[in-house]
Write a protein that holds these residues in place. Sequence first.
Motif, PDB file in Angstrom:
ATOM      1  N   GLY A 125       0.793  -1.226  -0.087  1.00 26.83           N
ATOM      2  CA  GLY A 125      -0.011  -0.001   0.137  1.00 26.83           C
ATOM      3  C   GLY A 125       1.129   1.325  -0.063  1.00 26.83           C
ATOM      4  N   LYS A 126       2.295   1.275  -0.565  1.00 22.62           N
ATOM      5  CA  LYS A 126       3.035   2.278  -0.374  1.00 22.62           C
ATOM      6  C   LYS A 126       2.371   3.388  -1.480  1.00 22.62           C
TER       7      LYS A 126
ATOM      8  N   THR B  12      -0.675   3.586  -2.579  1.00 17.08           N
ATOM      9  CA  THR B  12      -1.947   4.100  -2.112  1.00 17.08           C
ATOM     10  C   THR B  12      -1.659   5.336  -0.876  1.00 17.08           C
ATOM     11  N   PHE B  13      -0.981   4.908  -0.288  1.00 14.89           N
ATOM     12  CA  PHE B  13      -0.551   5.888   0.851  1.00 14.89           C
ATOM     13  C   PHE B  13      -0.021   7.367   0.458  1.00 14.89           C
TER      14      PHE B  13
ATOM     15  N   GLU C 268      -7.425   4.575  -9.085  1.00 15.82           N
ATOM     16  CA  GLU C 268      -6.829   4.609  -7.650  1.00 15.82           C
ATOM     17  C   GLU C 268      -7.322   5.986  -6.913  1.00 15.82           C
TER      18      GLU C 268
END
Length: 178
Positions: A61-62, A64-65, A105
């Motif tokens: 999830g990097k 996404t973060f 996203e």
Amino acid sequence: VQQVLADAETKLDAPIGLTSPGDDLSTLIDGATEHPMPEWLIPGTLARSERLMLTGEEGLGKSTFLRQLGVQMACGVHPFDLTAMDRRVCLHVDMENSRQQSEQEYAQIATPAVRPKYQPGYLSVKLRPEGLDLTRRGDVRWLEGLIAHTQPDVLLIGPLYKMMRGTDRRSIHSEESA
């Protein structure tokens, strides 16, 4: 010989760069002066000129973060405690995803609760899935030009492995083993 051994023992016990224990040591309190409060980009978390490097295995999830950070800062929402903060101009250079992937996203992040807070001009996304080669002057100039054009408070960029030679991991690993 005895003196050389004694000197070596003293030097080995000293921290790197010191000739003997105690040389050039001080406490942080010695001569401490008041420093102005940092200019917070994310209050209490990230100050101007600081860097944050996020690492981890694939799929954690990097990316996404990073998108969430960009959206929340651009909307004036503290990313960790959800309080109001000053909006930040963010530039996201995505060197991993296609336009379709990136749009999907961002659509998931831009929920109906977030959309009314967004104002155009606070978040710019540049897709560059072919990567960059920051060892090449032309690619550095391209990035500097993009930064000069958008004037971001925050640059979100990655992944790191696509910032050198614009390659994918397979070619990097084959070069490392060569």
